[in-house]
Design a protein around this motif. Structure first.
Motif, PDB file in Angstrom:
ATOM      1  N   LEU A   1       0.835  -1.200   0.000  1.00  0.00           N
ATOM      2  CA  LEU A   1       0.000   0.000   0.000  1.00  0.00           C
ATOM      3  C   LEU A   1       0.870   1.251   0.000  1.00  0.00           C
ATOM      4  O   LEU A   1       1.985   1.243   0.532  1.00  0.00           O
ATOM      5  CB  LEU A   1      -0.899   0.007   1.231  1.00  0.00           C
ATOM      6  CG  LEU A   1      -1.927  -1.125   1.323  1.00  0.00           C
ATOM      7  CD1 LEU A   1      -2.691  -1.023   2.638  1.00  0.00           C
ATOM      8  CD2 LEU A   1      -2.883  -1.091   0.145  1.00  0.00           C
ATOM      9  N   PRO A   2       0.392   2.346  -0.594  1.00  0.00           N
ATOM     10  CA  PRO A   2       1.157   3.614  -0.561  1.00  0.00           C
ATOM     11  C   PRO A   2       1.282   4.143   0.858  1.00  0.00           C
ATOM     12  O   PRO A   2       0.456   3.853   1.723  1.00  0.00           O
ATOM     13  CB  PRO A   2       0.326   4.551  -1.456  1.00  0.00           C
ATOM     14  CG  PRO A   2      -0.528   3.650  -2.276  1.00  0.00           C
ATOM     15  CD  PRO A   2      -0.805   2.453  -1.438  1.00  0.00           C
ATOM     16  N   LEU A   3       2.321   4.942   1.045  1.00  0.00           N
ATOM     17  CA  LEU A   3       2.535   5.556   2.360  1.00  0.00           C
ATOM     18  C   LEU A   3       1.531   6.685   2.573  1.00  0.00           C
ATOM     19  O   LEU A   3       1.339   7.519   1.694  1.00  0.00           O
ATOM     20  CB  LEU A   3       3.953   6.116   2.458  1.00  0.00           C
ATOM     21  CG  LEU A   3       5.072   5.101   2.651  1.00  0.00           C
ATOM     22  CD1 LEU A   3       6.426   5.800   2.577  1.00  0.00           C
ATOM     23  CD2 LEU A   3       4.934   4.379   3.974  1.00  0.00           C
ATOM     24  N   PRO A   4       0.897   6.743   3.743  1.00  0.00           N
ATOM     25  CA  PRO A   4       0.008   7.888   4.032  1.00  0.00           C
ATOM     26  C   PRO A   4       0.824   9.095   4.466  1.00  0.00           C
ATOM     27  O   PRO A   4       2.057   9.098   4.410  1.00  0.00           O
ATOM     28  CB  PRO A   4      -0.865   7.348   5.166  1.00  0.00           C
ATOM     29  CG  PRO A   4       0.012   6.359   5.863  1.00  0.00           C
ATOM     30  CD  PRO A   4       0.891   5.735   4.798  1.00  0.00           C
ATOM     31  N   GLY A   5       0.127  10.145   4.913  1.00  0.00           N
ATOM     32  CA  GLY A   5       0.806  11.353   5.384  1.00  0.00           C
ATOM     33  C   GLY A   5       1.576  11.105   6.667  1.00  0.00           C
ATOM     34  O   GLY A   5       1.396  10.105   7.367  1.00  0.00           O
ATOM     35  N   LEU A   6       2.472  12.047   6.957  1.00  0.00           N
ATOM     36  CA  LEU A   6       3.335  11.900   8.128  1.00  0.00           C
ATOM     37  C   LEU A   6       2.527  11.862   9.421  1.00  0.00           C
ATOM     38  O   LEU A   6       2.866  11.119  10.348  1.00  0.00           O
ATOM     39  CB  LEU A   6       4.342  13.054   8.170  1.00  0.00           C
ATOM     40  CG  LEU A   6       5.363  13.034   9.298  1.00  0.00           C
ATOM     41  CD1 LEU A   6       6.222  11.785   9.207  1.00  0.00           C
ATOM     42  CD2 LEU A   6       6.233  14.273   9.249  1.00  0.00           C
ATOM     43  N   ASP A   7       1.450  12.627   9.508  1.00  0.00           N
ATOM     44  CA  ASP A   7       0.640  12.627  10.716  1.00  0.00           C
ATOM     45  C   ASP A   7       0.013  11.259  10.944  1.00  0.00           C
ATOM     46  O   ASP A   7      -0.030  10.757  12.076  1.00  0.00           O
ATOM     47  CB  ASP A   7      -0.443  13.696  10.623  1.00  0.00           C
ATOM     48  CG  ASP A   7       0.151  15.100  10.555  1.00  0.00           C
ATOM     49  OD1 ASP A   7       1.335  15.246  10.905  1.00  0.00           O
ATOM     50  OD2 ASP A   7      -0.570  16.033  10.138  1.00  0.00           O
ATOM     51  N   ALA A   8      -0.464  10.633   9.860  1.00  0.00           N
ATOM     52  CA  ALA A   8      -1.039   9.296   9.979  1.00  0.00           C
ATOM     53  C   ALA A   8       0.026   8.283  10.384  1.00  0.00           C
ATOM     54  O   ALA A   8      -0.228   7.372  11.171  1.00  0.00           O
ATOM     55  CB  ALA A   8      -1.704   8.886   8.672  1.00  0.00           C
ATOM     56  N   LEU A   9       1.234   8.442   9.818  1.00  0.00           N
ATOM     57  CA  LEU A   9       2.322   7.552  10.199  1.00  0.00           C
ATOM     58  C   LEU A   9       2.675   7.715  11.674  1.00  0.00           C
ATOM     59  O   LEU A   9       2.946   6.738  12.378  1.00  0.00           O
ATOM     60  CB  LEU A   9       3.552   7.829   9.332  1.00  0.00           C
ATOM     61  CG  LEU A   9       3.471   7.367   7.871  1.00  0.00           C
ATOM     62  CD1 LEU A   9       4.715   7.812   7.115  1.00  0.00           C
ATOM     63  CD2 LEU A   9       3.331   5.864   7.788  1.00  0.00           C
ATOM     64  N   THR A  10       2.658   8.963  12.147  1.00  0.00           N
ATOM     65  CA  THR A  10       2.958   9.204  13.570  1.00  0.00           C
ATOM     66  C   THR A  10       1.914   8.548  14.456  1.00  0.00           C
ATOM     67  O   THR A  10       2.244   7.917  15.474  1.00  0.00           O
ATOM     68  CB  THR A  10       3.011  10.710  13.839  1.00  0.00           C
ATOM     69  OG1 THR A  10       3.974  11.313  12.964  1.00  0.00           O
ATOM     70  CG2 THR A  10       3.412  10.989  15.255  1.00  0.00           C
ATOM     71  N   ASN A  11       0.634   8.668  14.079  1.00  0.00           N
ATOM     72  CA  ASN A  11      -0.425   8.013  14.855  1.00  0.00           C
ATOM     73  C   ASN A  11      -0.263   6.501  14.815  1.00  0.00           C
ATOM     74  O   ASN A  11      -0.459   5.815  15.823  1.00  0.00           O
ATOM     75  CB  ASN A  11      -1.793   8.424  14.310  1.00  0.00           C
ATOM     76  CG  ASN A  11      -2.056   9.910  14.474  1.00  0.00           C
ATOM     77  OD1 ASN A  11      -1.505  10.546  15.360  1.00  0.00           O
ATOM     78  ND2 ASN A  11      -2.885  10.467  13.610  1.00  0.00           N
ATOM     79  N   SER A  12       0.097   5.977  13.634  1.00  0.00           N
ATOM     80  CA  SER A  12       0.295   4.535  13.520  1.00  0.00           C
ATOM     81  C   SER A  12       1.471   4.072  14.372  1.00  0.00           C
ATOM     82  O   SER A  12       1.408   3.031  15.027  1.00  0.00           O
ATOM     83  CB  SER A  12       0.531   4.165  12.047  1.00  0.00           C
ATOM     84  OG  SER A  12       0.805   2.793  11.917  1.00  0.00           O
ATOM     85  N   VAL A  13       2.539   4.863  14.361  1.00  0.00           N
ATOM     86  CA  VAL A  13       3.695   4.507  15.190  1.00  0.00           C
ATOM     87  C   VAL A  13       3.336   4.532  16.671  1.00  0.00           C
ATOM     88  O   VAL A  13       3.753   3.657  17.452  1.00  0.00           O
ATOM     89  CB  VAL A  13       4.868   5.460  14.884  1.00  0.00           C
ATOM     90  CG1 VAL A  13       5.990   5.273  15.888  1.00  0.00           C
ATOM     91  CG2 VAL A  13       5.396   5.223  13.475  1.00  0.00           C
ATOM     92  N   SER A  14       2.536   5.523  17.089  1.00  0.00           N
ATOM     93  CA  SER A  14       2.120   5.585  18.487  1.00  0.00           C
ATOM     94  C   SER A  14       1.277   4.367  18.858  1.00  0.00           C
ATOM     95  O   SER A  14       1.459   3.763  19.920  1.00  0.00           O
ATOM     96  CB  SER A  14       1.329   6.875  18.727  1.00  0.00           C
ATOM     97  OG  SER A  14       2.111   8.016  18.445  1.00  0.00           O
ATOM     98  N   ALA A  15       0.337   4.002  17.968  1.00  0.00           N
ATOM     99  CA  ALA A  15      -0.482   2.818  18.231  1.00  0.00           C
ATOM    100  C   ALA A  15       0.371   1.555  18.277  1.00  0.00           C
ATOM    101  O   ALA A  15       0.176   0.687  19.135  1.00  0.00           O
ATOM    102  CB  ALA A  15      -1.572   2.698  17.165  1.00  0.00           C
ATOM    103  N   ASP A  16       1.326   1.462  17.322  1.00  0.00           N
ATOM    104  CA  ASP A  16       2.223   0.304  17.325  1.00  0.00           C
ATOM    105  C   ASP A  16       3.061   0.267  18.591  1.00  0.00           C
ATOM    106  O   ASP A  16       3.319  -0.818  19.139  1.00  0.00           O
ATOM    107  CB  ASP A  16       3.122   0.342  16.086  1.00  0.00           C
ATOM    108  CG  ASP A  16       2.346   0.136  14.807  1.00  0.00           C
ATOM    109  OD1 ASP A  16       1.207  -0.371  14.883  1.00  0.00           O
ATOM    110  OD2 ASP A  16       2.861   0.496  13.728  1.00  0.00           O
ATOM    111  N   THR A  17       3.496   1.428  19.063  1.00  0.00           N
ATOM    112  CA  THR A  17       4.294   1.468  20.295  1.00  0.00           C
ATOM    113  C   THR A  17       3.483   0.978  21.487  1.00  0.00           C
ATOM    114  O   THR A  17       3.970   0.195  22.314  1.00  0.00           O
ATOM    115  CB  THR A  17       4.791   2.896  20.544  1.00  0.00           C
ATOM    116  OG1 THR A  17       5.557   3.346  19.412  1.00  0.00           O
ATOM    117  CG2 THR A  17       5.671   2.953  21.776  1.00  0.00           C
ATOM    118  N   GLN A  18       2.232   1.432  21.581  1.00  0.00           N
ATOM    119  CA  GLN A  18       1.368   0.963  22.662  1.00  0.00           C
ATOM    120  C   GLN A  18       1.115  -0.537  22.554  1.00  0.00           C
ATOM    121  O   GLN A  18       1.135  -1.257  23.568  1.00  0.00           O
ATOM    122  CB  GLN A  18       0.047   1.722  22.627  1.00  0.00           C
ATOM    123  CG  GLN A  18       0.177   3.213  22.930  1.00  0.00           C
ATOM    124  CD  GLN A  18      -1.149   3.936  22.823  1.00  0.00           C
ATOM    125  OE1 GLN A  18      -2.168   3.334  22.482  1.00  0.00           O
ATOM    126  NE2 GLN A  18      -1.142   5.238  23.100  1.00  0.00           N
TER     127      GLN A  18
END
Length: 256
Positions: free
Chosen positions: A159-176
Protein backbone atom coordinates in the motif's frame (compact mmCIF):
# COMPACT_ATOMS: atom_id res chain seq x y z
CA UNK A 1 39.85 125.31 -32.19
CA UNK A 2 42.63 123.98 -34.33
CA UNK A 3 44.31 122.28 -31.36
CA UNK A 4 41.01 120.73 -30.24
CA UNK A 5 40.30 119.53 -33.76
CA UNK A 6 43.70 117.99 -34.04
CA UNK A 7 43.19 116.26 -30.69
CA UNK A 8 39.86 114.89 -31.74
CA UNK A 9 41.30 113.69 -35.04
CA UNK A 10 44.12 111.95 -33.19
CA UNK A 11 41.65 110.30 -30.77
CA UNK A 12 39.51 109.18 -33.72
CA UNK A 13 42.57 107.68 -35.35
CA UNK A 14 43.45 105.79 -32.14
CA UNK A 15 39.89 104.51 -31.75
CA UNK A 16 39.81 103.44 -35.41
CA UNK A 17 43.06 101.53 -35.08
CA UNK A 18 41.75 99.88 -31.93
CA UNK A 19 38.51 98.86 -33.63
CA UNK A 20 40.41 97.57 -36.65
CA UNK A 21 42.72 95.54 -34.41
CA UNK A 22 39.72 94.11 -32.53
CA UNK A 23 37.92 93.25 -35.81
CA UNK A 24 41.01 91.55 -37.22
CA UNK A 25 41.37 89.53 -33.96
CA UNK A 26 37.73 88.51 -33.97
CA UNK A 27 37.95 87.41 -37.58
CA UNK A 28 41.17 85.55 -37.06
CA UNK A 29 40.00 83.85 -33.83
CA UNK A 30 36.29 83.40 -34.55
CA UNK A 31 34.49 80.57 -32.49
CA UNK A 32 33.89 77.10 -33.95
CA UNK A 33 30.29 76.80 -32.84
CA UNK A 34 28.89 76.39 -36.33
CA UNK A 35 31.73 74.24 -37.71
CA UNK A 36 30.72 70.75 -38.97
CA UNK A 37 31.69 67.62 -37.07
CA UNK A 38 35.32 66.72 -37.78
CA UNK A 39 36.00 63.47 -39.57
CA UNK A 40 37.78 61.89 -36.58
CA UNK A 41 35.20 63.23 -34.14
CA UNK A 42 36.01 65.17 -31.02
CA UNK A 43 39.15 64.30 -29.22
CA UNK A 44 38.74 61.95 -26.25
CA UNK A 45 38.25 63.80 -22.99
CA UNK A 46 37.03 67.01 -24.62
CA UNK A 47 33.44 68.21 -24.77
CA UNK A 48 31.54 69.25 -27.85
CA UNK A 49 33.22 72.25 -29.60
CA UNK A 50 30.20 73.13 -31.80
CA UNK A 51 26.52 72.83 -32.28
CA UNK A 52 26.91 69.93 -34.74
CA UNK A 53 29.03 67.91 -32.32
CA UNK A 54 26.63 68.74 -29.48
CA UNK A 55 23.66 67.58 -31.60
CA UNK A 56 25.48 64.36 -32.53
CA UNK A 57 26.30 63.73 -28.87
CA UNK A 58 22.66 64.41 -27.88
CA UNK A 59 21.44 61.98 -30.56
CA UNK A 60 23.94 59.32 -29.41
CA UNK A 61 22.89 59.70 -25.78
CA UNK A 62 19.22 59.56 -26.81
CA UNK A 63 19.82 56.29 -28.67
CA UNK A 64 21.71 54.91 -25.67
CA UNK A 65 18.89 55.98 -23.34
CA UNK A 66 16.34 54.37 -25.68
CA UNK A 67 18.34 51.12 -25.79
CA UNK A 68 18.77 51.20 -22.00
CA UNK A 69 15.04 51.79 -21.55
CA UNK A 70 14.21 48.87 -23.85
CA UNK A 71 16.70 46.64 -22.05
CA UNK A 72 15.26 47.69 -18.70
CA UNK A 73 11.74 46.85 -19.90
CA UNK A 74 12.82 43.42 -21.19
CA UNK A 75 14.71 42.75 -17.95
CA UNK A 76 11.66 43.78 -15.92
CA UNK A 77 9.46 41.40 -17.91
CA UNK A 78 12.01 38.61 -17.43
CA UNK A 79 12.18 39.36 -13.70
CA UNK A 80 8.40 39.30 -13.39
CA UNK A 81 8.27 36.00 -15.29
CA UNK A 82 10.92 34.52 -13.00
CA UNK A 83 9.03 35.79 -9.95
CA UNK A 84 5.83 34.14 -11.20
CA UNK A 85 7.75 30.94 -11.89
CA UNK A 86 9.24 31.07 -8.39
CA UNK A 87 5.83 31.70 -6.81
CA UNK A 88 4.28 28.78 -8.72
CA UNK A 89 7.07 26.42 -7.69
CA UNK A 90 6.84 27.63 -4.11
CA UNK A 91 3.10 26.91 -4.11
CA UNK A 92 3.77 23.50 -5.64
CA UNK A 93 6.32 22.61 -2.96
CA UNK A 94 3.95 23.89 -0.26
CA UNK A 95 1.22 21.62 -1.65
CA UNK A 96 3.54 18.60 -1.65
CA UNK A 97 4.65 19.39 1.92
CA UNK A 98 1.01 19.57 3.00
CA UNK A 99 0.37 16.19 1.33
CA UNK A 100 3.44 14.79 3.09
CA UNK A 101 1.98 15.83 6.46
CA UNK A 102 -1.77 15.30 6.09
CA UNK A 103 -2.09 13.20 2.92
CA UNK A 104 -3.75 14.03 -0.37
CA UNK A 105 -7.53 14.15 0.24
CA UNK A 106 -8.08 13.86 -3.53
CA UNK A 107 -6.03 10.65 -3.82
CA UNK A 108 -7.12 8.17 -1.10
CA UNK A 109 -5.59 4.81 -0.23
CA UNK A 110 -8.90 3.55 1.15
CA UNK A 111 -11.92 5.18 -0.53
CA UNK A 112 -13.98 4.48 2.59
CA UNK A 113 -11.54 6.41 4.80
CA UNK A 114 -11.36 10.14 3.95
CA UNK A 115 -8.22 10.51 6.10
CA UNK A 116 -6.21 7.89 4.20
CA UNK A 117 -4.74 10.25 1.60
CA UNK A 118 -1.47 9.34 -0.08
CA UNK A 119 1.39 11.36 1.36
CA UNK A 120 4.49 10.87 -0.80
CA UNK A 121 5.03 10.83 -4.57
CA UNK A 122 8.06 10.00 -6.71
CA UNK A 123 9.63 13.08 -8.37
CA UNK A 124 9.26 13.58 -12.12
CA UNK A 125 11.82 15.71 -14.03
CA UNK A 126 10.51 18.22 -16.58
CA UNK A 127 12.60 17.75 -19.76
CA UNK A 128 12.32 21.45 -20.61
CA UNK A 129 13.43 23.02 -17.33
CA UNK A 130 15.43 20.05 -15.97
CA UNK A 131 13.61 20.67 -12.68
CA UNK A 132 11.07 18.64 -10.76
CA UNK A 133 7.65 18.86 -12.38
CA UNK A 134 5.31 20.36 -9.75
CA UNK A 135 2.16 20.46 -11.85
CA UNK A 136 -1.05 18.70 -10.79
CA UNK A 137 -3.76 17.10 -12.88
CA UNK A 138 -7.43 18.07 -12.78
CA UNK A 139 -8.04 15.70 -9.85
CA UNK A 140 -5.27 17.35 -7.78
CA UNK A 141 -2.76 14.49 -8.09
CA UNK A 142 0.94 15.03 -8.87
CA UNK A 143 2.44 13.39 -11.94
CA UNK A 144 4.71 11.05 -9.95
CA UNK A 145 3.63 7.63 -8.68
CA UNK A 146 2.83 7.22 -4.99
CA UNK A 147 5.63 5.86 -2.81
CA UNK A 148 4.81 2.36 -1.52
CA UNK A 149 5.26 1.33 2.09
CA UNK A 150 5.74 -1.96 3.90
CA UNK A 151 2.05 -2.48 4.72
CA UNK A 152 0.26 -4.99 2.48
CA UNK A 153 -3.38 -4.76 1.45
CA UNK A 154 -6.00 -7.48 1.10
CA UNK A 155 -4.85 -8.19 -2.46
CA UNK A 156 -1.30 -8.91 -1.27
CA UNK A 157 0.15 -5.75 -2.82
CA UNK A 158 2.08 -3.03 -0.97
CA UNK A 159 0.00 0.00 0.00
CA UNK A 160 1.16 3.61 -0.56
CA UNK A 161 2.54 5.56 2.36
CA UNK A 162 0.01 7.89 4.03
CA UNK A 163 0.81 11.35 5.38
CA UNK A 164 3.33 11.90 8.13
CA UNK A 165 0.64 12.63 10.72
CA UNK A 166 -1.04 9.30 9.98
CA UNK A 167 2.32 7.55 10.20
CA UNK A 168 2.96 9.20 13.57
CA UNK A 169 -0.42 8.01 14.86
CA UNK A 170 0.30 4.53 13.52
CA UNK A 171 3.70 4.51 15.19
CA UNK A 172 2.12 5.59 18.49
CA UNK A 173 -0.48 2.82 18.23
CA UNK A 174 2.22 0.30 17.33
CA UNK A 175 4.29 1.47 20.29
CA UNK A 176 1.37 0.96 22.66
CA UNK A 177 0.70 -2.45 21.13
CA UNK A 178 4.37 -3.37 21.55
CA UNK A 179 4.26 -2.31 25.20
CA UNK A 180 1.19 -4.49 25.80
CA UNK A 181 2.81 -7.44 24.02
CA UNK A 182 6.00 -6.92 26.01
CA UNK A 183 4.01 -7.01 29.24
CA UNK A 184 2.23 -10.17 28.10
CA UNK A 185 5.56 -11.77 27.19
CA UNK A 186 6.96 -10.88 30.62
CA UNK A 187 3.89 -12.42 32.32
CA UNK A 188 4.15 -15.53 30.16
CA UNK A 189 7.85 -15.86 31.01
CA UNK A 190 7.00 -15.68 34.72
CA UNK A 191 4.32 -18.34 34.22
CA UNK A 192 6.83 -20.44 32.26
CA UNK A 193 9.35 -20.16 35.10
CA UNK A 194 6.65 -21.19 37.62
CA UNK A 195 5.55 -24.16 35.49
CA UNK A 196 9.18 -25.16 34.94
CA UNK A 197 9.74 -25.22 38.71
CA UNK A 198 6.58 -27.32 39.15
CA UNK A 199 7.70 -29.69 36.39
CA UNK A 200 11.09 -30.14 38.06
CA UNK A 201 9.43 -30.79 41.41
CA UNK A 202 7.06 -33.30 39.78
CA UNK A 203 10.00 -35.03 38.09
CA UNK A 204 11.76 -35.31 41.45
CA UNK A 205 8.60 -36.77 43.00
CA UNK A 206 8.29 -39.18 40.10
CA UNK A 207 11.86 -40.34 40.56
CA UNK A 208 11.24 -40.83 44.27
CA UNK A 209 8.01 -42.72 43.57
CA UNK A 210 9.79 -44.93 41.03
CA UNK A 211 12.46 -45.65 43.63
CA UNK A 212 9.81 -46.54 46.21
CA UNK A 213 7.97 -48.72 43.70
CA UNK A 214 11.15 -50.59 42.78
CA UNK A 215 11.92 -51.13 46.45
CA UNK A 216 8.39 -52.39 47.16
CA UNK A 217 8.44 -54.71 44.12
CA UNK A 218 11.79 -56.11 45.27
CA UNK A 219 10.39 -56.68 48.77
CA UNK A 220 7.27 -58.30 47.28
CA UNK A 221 9.40 -60.60 45.18
CA UNK A 222 11.35 -61.53 48.30
CA UNK A 223 8.19 -62.16 50.28
CA UNK A 224 6.59 -64.25 47.49
CA UNK A 225 9.49 -66.68 47.61
CA UNK A 226 9.69 -66.68 51.41
CA UNK A 227 8.33 -69.82 53.18
CA UNK A 228 8.13 -70.56 56.93
CA UNK A 229 6.66 -73.34 58.97
CA UNK A 230 5.28 -71.19 61.71
CA UNK A 231 1.62 -70.28 61.21
CA UNK A 232 1.84 -66.83 62.78
CA UNK A 233 4.82 -65.85 60.67
CA UNK A 234 2.97 -66.93 57.54
CA UNK A 235 -0.04 -64.83 58.47
CA UNK A 236 2.15 -61.82 59.10
CA UNK A 237 3.90 -62.22 55.78
CA UNK A 238 0.59 -62.59 53.93
CA UNK A 239 -0.80 -59.49 55.61
CA UNK A 240 2.39 -57.58 54.70
CA UNK A 241 2.17 -58.81 51.13
CA UNK A 242 -1.48 -57.69 50.95
CA UNK A 243 -0.50 -54.24 52.22
CA UNK A 244 2.31 -53.96 49.69
CA UNK A 245 0.00 -54.95 46.82
CA UNK A 246 -2.44 -52.25 47.95
CA UNK A 247 0.40 -49.70 47.95
CA UNK A 248 1.49 -50.75 44.47
CA UNK A 249 -2.05 -50.37 43.13
CA UNK A 250 -2.12 -46.83 44.54
CA UNK A 251 1.16 -46.14 42.73
CA UNK A 252 -0.32 -47.24 39.39
CA UNK A 253 0.69 -50.90 39.14
CA UNK A 254 -2.36 -52.67 37.72
CA UNK A 255 -1.43 -56.25 38.52
CA UNK A 256 1.27 -56.35 41.22
Amino acid sequence: MTAIGKLLAFLLLVVGLTMMTWAVGVYAQRPTWFNPVPEGGAEKGEGAAGYAELKAEIDSLGEAAKAASGLWGETLKSLEAHERFRANRRNGYAQLIEYAHKGNPKDLIDPANPKSGKGFYLPVVDPKTRLYDLSFDAAGRPKGEAVLGSEVGADGKALPLPGLDALTNSVSADTQRIELLTKEITDQRRLYDTLSAEVLATEKRLVAMNTIRDSVQAELFFLDTFEVDVFETRETVQRRASQLRGRLKLLGVSNP
